[in-house]
Design an enzyme around this catalytic site. Structure first.
Site, PDB file in Angstrom:
ATOM      1  N   LYS A 111      -2.164  -0.529   1.848  1.00  0.00           N
ATOM      2  CA  LYS A 111      -3.575  -0.940   1.816  1.00  0.00           C
ATOM      3  C   LYS A 111      -4.097  -1.149   3.243  1.00  0.00           C
ATOM      4  O   LYS A 111      -5.171  -0.662   3.597  1.00  0.00           O
ATOM      5  CB  LYS A 111      -3.732  -2.229   0.989  1.00  0.00           C
ATOM      6  CG  LYS A 111      -3.587  -1.979  -0.510  1.00  0.00           C
ATOM      7  CD  LYS A 111      -3.517  -3.250  -1.351  1.00  0.00           C
ATOM      8  CE  LYS A 111      -3.275  -2.893  -2.819  1.00  0.00           C
ATOM      9  NZ  LYS A 111      -3.007  -4.005  -3.706  1.00  0.00           N
ATOM     10  N   ASP A 143     -10.569  -6.767  -6.305  1.00  0.00           N
ATOM     11  CA  ASP A 143      -9.573  -6.280  -7.266  1.00  0.00           C
ATOM     12  C   ASP A 143     -10.210  -6.088  -8.637  1.00  0.00           C
ATOM     13  O   ASP A 143      -9.647  -5.426  -9.508  1.00  0.00           O
ATOM     14  CB  ASP A 143      -8.460  -7.330  -7.422  1.00  0.00           C
ATOM     15  CG  ASP A 143      -7.131  -6.880  -6.854  1.00  0.00           C
ATOM     16  OD1 ASP A 143      -6.905  -5.660  -6.740  1.00  0.00           O
ATOM     17  OD2 ASP A 143      -6.317  -7.764  -6.535  1.00  0.00           O
ATOM     18  N   GLN A 189      -2.254 -10.574  -3.829  1.00  0.00           N
ATOM     19  CA  GLN A 189      -1.330  -9.556  -4.351  1.00  0.00           C
ATOM     20  C   GLN A 189      -0.429 -10.157  -5.429  1.00  0.00           C
ATOM     21  O   GLN A 189       0.128 -11.244  -5.274  1.00  0.00           O
ATOM     22  CB  GLN A 189      -0.486  -8.998  -3.185  1.00  0.00           C
ATOM     23  CG  GLN A 189       0.381  -7.799  -3.532  1.00  0.00           C
ATOM     24  CD  GLN A 189      -0.408  -6.525  -3.850  1.00  0.00           C
ATOM     25  OE1 GLN A 189      -1.497  -6.326  -3.356  1.00  0.00           O
ATOM     26  NE2 GLN A 189       0.155  -5.677  -4.680  1.00  0.00           N
TER      27      GLN A 189
END
Ligand code: GUN
Length: 283
Positions: free
Chosen positions: A48, A117, A92
């Site tokens: 990422k 997200d 995460q």
């Protein structure tokens, strides 16, 4: 192999290339919060951050220690919510064992405007309304939709079978495909006679996390097969689909790695751009 290879690397490079001028102009910033040292997470986060660099987007990796308490993590979330320089951030997953039961609480604490997200109830709820309300959709389902669009594979009227009902892939993807007029079936661990259902799929999506569980006898000739699985087998990233056998039957198939993975990162970056645009509009 006779199937067309659906390259997420190629599709993401094209989409990100088109986003680059906008990124240069509006200058969004992504923060990735990691708690502990899950090896899978470490490699996803590396990807990422690397992709952000390639497209000229600011990013920061906040690495918290494995014994971070819930209140410390929520404090970090609150700080990021109120930092006007941060466009969006993600926590995460998976979290370390002592925090895993608190995932809903952590997600709930993220400001929906910064939830790039798309995991929170507000952004998921909008996905349920219609395609037009998919402002910050969950990254992996949105990446799969973009990949299908890139290869001009239409979903309207097709039977899409999703194996796996997770909150971050299977469930939201089922709604996003429905928003595009697919007929959708979602299968899971309690589904009876799974092969009988997967064999009906025009588009088959495997998102379970069981290496090579989709075998050739479970796939209809000419189906489009999307593999979301990323298990590590003997140190090698392995999908949910038995690629070698299934690629002789399918008309199109994603590789692992290089299929859905790059598309997830691509839609995360696209969500940051969208979030920044909305934040600028409103201020
Ligand atoms: N773990 C696996 N995939 C994801 C993702 O897309 N976002 C977050 N936050 N964690 C993940």
């Amino acid at each position: 192999m006779s199937a067309l290879l659906l390259s997420g690397r190629d599709a993401a490079a094209k989409i990100l290339g088109e986003l680059k001028p906008k990124i240069t102009k509006i200058d969004p910033k992504l923060v990735v919060v990691q708690v502990g040292d899950d090896p899978g997470s470490a490699s996803y986060i590396k990807q990422k951050i690397k992709s952000c660099g390639e497209v000229g987007m600011r990013s920061e990796h906040r690495h918290l220690k494995a014994d971070t308490t819930l209140s410390e993590l929520l404090k970090t979330v609150a700080e990021l919510n109120s930092d006007t320089d941060v466009t969006g951030f993600i926590v995460q997953l998976p979290l370390p064992d002592h925090l895993q039961d608190h995932v809903p609480e952590v997600i709930r604490a993220i400001d929906p405007k910064k939830d790039v997200d798309g995991f929170g109830a507000y952004n998921l709820g909008k996905v349920f309304l219609s395609k037009e309300f998919e402002h910050l959709p969950p990254a992996t389902p949105a990446g799969i939709i973009m990949l299908l669009e890139h290869y001009k594979i239409s979903v309207a009227g097709k039977h899409a079978v999703i194996v796996g009902r997770s909150n971050i892939v299977g469930k939201p993807l089922s709604v996003m495909l429905l928003n595009r007029d697919a007929t959708v079936t979602v299968c899971h661990s309690k589904t009876k006679d799974l092969p009988a259902i997967t064999k009906q799929a025009d588009i088959l999506i495997a998102a379970v996390g069981k290496p090579k569980m989709i075998t050739a006898d479970m796939v209809k000739k000419g189906a489009v097969v999307i593999d979301v699985g990323t298990s590590r087998v003997d140190g090698k990233l392995t999908g949910d689909v038995d690629f070698d056998a299934v690629s002789t039957i399918a008309s199109a198939i994603t590789p692992v790695p290089g299929g859905v993975g790059p598309m997830t990162v691509c839609s995360l970056i696209r969500n940051c751009v969208r979030a920044k645009e909305r934040q600028t509009e409103k201020s």
